[in-house]
Design an enzyme around this catalytic site. Structure first.
Site, mmCIF file in Angstrom:
data_model
loop_
_atom_site.group_PDB
_atom_site.id
_atom_site.type_symbol
_atom_site.label_atom_id
_atom_site.label_comp_id
_atom_site.label_asym_id
_atom_site.label_seq_id
_atom_site.Cartn_x
_atom_site.Cartn_y
_atom_site.Cartn_z
ATOM 1 N N THR B 186 0.959 -1.004 -0.023
ATOM 2 C CA THR B 186 0.035 0.064 0.051
ATOM 3 C C THR B 186 0.865 1.196 -0.058
ATOM 4 O O THR B 186 1.818 1.159 0.713
ATOM 5 C CB THR B 186 -0.974 0.071 0.970
ATOM 6 O OG1 THR B 186 -1.730 1.194 1.381
ATOM 7 C CG2 THR B 186 -0.232 -0.395 2.370
ATOM 8 N N GLU B 334 -5.207 -2.414 4.467
ATOM 9 C CA GLU B 334 -4.915 -3.188 5.828
ATOM 10 C C GLU B 334 -6.043 -3.795 6.239
ATOM 11 O O GLU B 334 -5.886 -4.571 7.221
ATOM 12 C CB GLU B 334 -4.710 -2.074 6.593
ATOM 13 C CG GLU B 334 -3.490 -1.334 6.473
ATOM 14 C CD GLU B 334 -3.542 -0.174 5.701
ATOM 15 O OE1 GLU B 334 -4.426 0.020 4.898
ATOM 16 O OE2 GLU B 334 -2.352 0.693 5.476
ATOM 17 N N LYS B 444 -7.695 22.852 8.170
ATOM 18 C CA LYS B 444 -8.045 23.398 9.269
ATOM 19 C C LYS B 444 -8.000 24.990 8.837
ATOM 20 O O LYS B 444 -7.014 25.605 8.463
ATOM 21 C CB LYS B 444 -6.799 23.082 10.076
ATOM 22 C CG LYS B 444 -6.736 21.766 10.607
ATOM 23 C CD LYS B 444 -5.618 20.907 9.727
ATOM 24 C CE LYS B 444 -5.652 19.352 10.223
ATOM 25 N NZ LYS B 444 -4.972 18.640 9.229
ATOM 26 N N TRP B 449 -12.391 22.955 12.019
ATOM 27 C CA TRP B 449 -12.134 21.892 10.988
ATOM 28 C C TRP B 449 -13.016 21.654 9.932
ATOM 29 O O TRP B 449 -14.160 21.653 10.319
ATOM 30 C CB TRP B 449 -11.902 20.491 11.632
ATOM 31 C CG TRP B 449 -10.460 20.467 12.444
ATOM 32 C CD1 TRP B 449 -9.836 21.310 12.878
ATOM 33 C CD2 TRP B 449 -10.087 19.056 12.765
ATOM 34 N NE1 TRP B 449 -8.846 20.799 13.671
ATOM 35 C CE2 TRP B 449 -8.784 19.538 13.552
ATOM 36 C CE3 TRP B 449 -10.515 17.778 12.707
ATOM 37 C CZ2 TRP B 449 -8.056 18.408 13.941
ATOM 38 C CZ3 TRP B 449 -9.466 16.775 13.173
ATOM 39 C CH2 TRP B 449 -8.247 17.225 13.741
#
Lengths: 544, 544
Positions: B186, B334, B444, B449
């Site tokens: 990956t 994963e 940000k 956020w």
């Protein structure tokens, strides 16, 4: 084998297959469906909280990892809670077969080394009778819907009262996935009942496989999916009600637990709760269809798996005519139980009605990960040609690895590294298993082997036959001859009419003439074992 | 935990979860369905025989347990054969990401310690270029449909020729279920590609779960069942094409492998082969719908799972209008990959069209056995209220236990015993996961956020927008400000029209005014990574 093994990071979570993980599934977000049991209706959130409460109550009763908890109850929400809470704290759930004789129940409870017994009011008399001979039991919890009923002996209290005062949270621990989760006893033809046992890993794998199988065996409509309504009609002490309560709970479906089986009540529940899926032995299906409530009940949309005994073509036809979709499944106590199930796909539905019924009455296709073979007595593997018959042997990730504390009987079960079912079967080229007979029920006559099941199947096609069983009886000349016991649908049924009916199958080569029973007995009822199977052993004994 | 462990009889078979066991399922009785790949059409019987031949060919090439076999191919029947034969002999399958740069491919092949490489003609030039630097490779096998093409370097031979002379039977051994079956790499935002790896046990459990999930996520029609026709459009080197080839093979369904992805060819295959189920990234879905062949193609009955990047409401709507049923799935390299998938049940279908689209574009409900939580940076668990957003962490039985030979990076992935996805998400009370953003893609601005995905979602609803991506760019005053890169559907699209469109969502409180990008760039194409995901890293670098 020098394969490369997993390297795990120090902080990685090595996920064990534990029954608690079945709850890490969609049921935890389920808000609409309920668990219905008698007058009780619980949401899944309440059910999960009750599992925690029960775990705390068990802990308070001194139960911990490695202890054994026996349950004696009808099919109820409380039983389902035990299916989860008992193994989830690391203890072993002993599902007591309440249809055994008190002496056999005593034997199994001592043999399993039960520490705690959860017992429904209806079984207090049994415990009263054997209590003094129970060697390991330290306490009792009463299961009742009439808490005013006093327990006839000293107990730790009543289930609901204990849950009410227990904490609502429990931090279920991780442990070895090969820990035993459940145990129960199977009655053979001779000797004491034998204990089988299943680990957490086995039950999780069986559940995943069961969900797959239930979703894939009818191309028209899953036997059970998230929108389905499930009601078991196989006792929960009988191979975990085939393990389907675990599957139904993981899926978060609407579940109905019917208590003690009473045909009119079962039929009413099917109607009023809109049950879409059940499983039972043939006798129960017949009782439901013949119940008084059946007249007011539309059975359309009810799918039923038949197991335990073979579904006969006659019963399958009758079920289909009532709007019921019948399927067969094949399994036994030793196999957790699922090995195979009918699959009705587009090709099956394109077949003539009679061939569809033949498919529904066979044992079906093996489930995923289930490896089956047909062996000769010498262990030679026979072809899957739909003709070669021999003993069905099996491997799967969820088979009992032995009999409890009887390793020599376990070794016999697993002779040659394959579990021996004791069934004579053939496998069709399409994978469909056809059970011919129990090895011990094969009739040996004049040097020929005759399948008692085959004769039963043919007799059951006679329009005046409600139920039939065939056994071999000793015969000086032939070794054995077939004997038929028949429950007639009308009073005027004559043995001769059965023999004429069978002669047709002799004429077309289906059976040979020795297969026609000379001795035919008409009865009101066929003797059954404690779990509702036809008791051929007793019939043979009566005839000897 | 002193639980009671299984006692096994000496002769009992302790069933390991191995990839070979997936073949102990219905596929072995399948006679009707085929595996289609280019001009090839194999029955399941032929496919099983070819797996045996390949195993013998690998053995002849000196490959045994613990060795690693790399494959560089488009999606083909040969790749599928490798999915089984390589791990079934106890070796490790390295699915090489052929979209990486030659330098990265070299790195991964040395890092995985590949012993043998199966390489398609199209990738011979890559091998030619790095061959001298491959440290562990002992041999090559050529994959081709033009056997007259000579391999540009010395090889052990051509795949079909080697299979033709190999034996048709192979006795696949049992071994530890925790043996590594597959590995692949990956690409992160920095540093070298990281290797993930999966054991036989993990892949078997993932397959059982995948079959369950595919059967249960659309109450109208299983995404894939025995009667379905499956074509992957996610490369087989990309997390085993989501592991779905294993599921499809276990089920014995008709499978179509499309070779190199070419939109017109994909569309033609969907039409001519009657494909009912695929999975791909959004870009591919768009390419198929916009292909020349699309005009002649009825997409009704084609169900598609979108993953890799988020399905936008705009694309979902467009797909539905074409008769396609789009679903979202969520996973990563994963995680093997499946964590969650859209579920459309009766209640979902009763919702207004817009809410149905919202359901389809969320990451869906977790699969069975998948445990998910939302954590604050301090590891506090947040409520599943559909509002509280934090990092999604996960446990399941099929997650990579580390990064290959990088235990410290593995430990970081598994901080606190949960796998950290790096995604900011919230969980709705019904269990539905809503991915807000990659942690590293959150913008940000002025102490607030802002989710770049949220702005993308809103911009994609503008009728003139074909594709959009939003990143944060450095801003002296605000820290960061959003920047939008848009592929317009019509030439005359103006930045102002986008800003006016977003102002509506400011007015109704969906976003705050800082979320409206001041900088908007109209482009013909959005930069993508090697696996077809939007390359925000490169976009940010271009803007810096």
């Amino acid at each position: 084998m020098a394969t490369r093994l997993l390297q795990s990071a120090d902080s990685a979570y090595d996920y064990p297959l534990l029954i608690k993980q079945l709850l890490q599934s969609n049921q935890r977000f389920e808000t609409e469906h309920q668990i219905v049991s008698g007058e009780h209706r619980f949401s899944y959130a309440q059910f999960n909280e009750r599992i925690c409460r029960l775990a705390n109550a068990l802990k308070a009763a001194g139960i911990g990892p490695g202890d054994t908890v026996a349950v004696m109850d009808w099919d109820s929400h409380r039983y389902l809670e035990c299916f989860f809470a008992v193994p989830m704290i690391g203890a072993v759930l002993h599902t007591v077969n309440i249809r055994l004789s008190p002496g056999q129940i005593l034997y199994t409870m001592n043999h399993a080394e039960d520490d705690l017994v959860l017992v429904h009011d209806d079984f207090l008399p049994i415990i009263d009778g054997i209590k003094d001979q129970l060697e390991t039991v330290k306490g009792y919890i009463q299961l009742t819907d009439q808490p005013e009923n006093a327990c006839s002996f000293e107990s730790l209290g009543e289930y609901e009262a204990l849950l009410a005062k227990a904490d609502t949270a429990y931090d279920f621990p991780d442990f070895d996935e090969n820990s035993i989760a459940t145990t129960f006893y199977t009655t053979g033809t001779t000797g004491n009942p034998k204990g089988v046992f299943f680990s957490h890993r086995q039950l999780v794998l069986h559940t995943l496989n069961m969900v797959n199988t239930l979703q894939s065996r009818n191309c028209d409509s899953a036997l059970l999916d998230h929108e389905g309504v499930y009601m078991p009609i196989t006792p929960m002490f009988h191979v975990h009600a085939w393990g389907i309560p675990y599957a139904a709970t993981m899926m978060g479906v609407q579940q109905v637990y019917p208590g003690r089986y009473e045909p009119n009540n079962l039929t009413r529940l099917i109607r009023e709760e809109g049950v879409t899926f059940s499983h039972c032995v043939p006798t129960i299906l017949q009782m439901v269809m013949q119940s008084g409530e059946a007249a007011d009940t539309d059975f359309n949309g009810w799918q039923v798996i038949i197991g335990g005994s073979a579904l006969t073509p006659g019963l399958a036809k009758q079920a289909l005519e009532s709007g019921i979709q019948p399927f067969s499944a094949y399994g036994m106590s030793e196999t957790c139980p699922l090995m195979s199930m009918t699959r009705m796909d587009k090709n099956s539905y394109a077949l003539p009605a009679e061939e569809q019924i033949a498919l529904r009455t066979r044992a079906g296709l093996p489930s995923d990960l289930v490896d089956i073979q047909i062996w000769t007595p010498e262990g030679k593997v026979l072809a899957n040609d739909g003709k070669s018959a021999g003993e069905l042997v099996v491997r799967a990730p969820w088979l009992t690895q032995s009999y409890l504390n009887e390793p020599e009987k376990g070794a016999e079960l697993w002779q040659g590294g394959w579990l021996h079912t004791g069934d004579i079967a053939c496998i069709h080229p399409d994978g469909c298993i056809e059970i011919k007979d129990r090895i011990k029920d094969v009739i040996k006559t004049g040097g020929e082997w005759i399948s008692s099941l085959e004769i039963e199947r043919l007799i059951s096609q006679h329009e005046d036959v409600a139920a039939v069983t065939v056994v071999g009886v000793p015969d000086e000349r032939w070794g054995e001859r077939p004997f038929a016991m028949i429950v007639p649908r009308r009073e005027q049924l004559e043995a001769e009419s059965i023999q004429q009916h069978l002669q047709r199958f002799v004429d077309d080569g289906t059976i040979n003439k020795w297969a026609i029973p000379k001795a035919i007995q008409l009865v009101d009822d066929i003797p059954k074992t404690s779990v509702g199977k036809i008791d051929k052993k007793r019939i043979r004994a009566q005839l000897a």
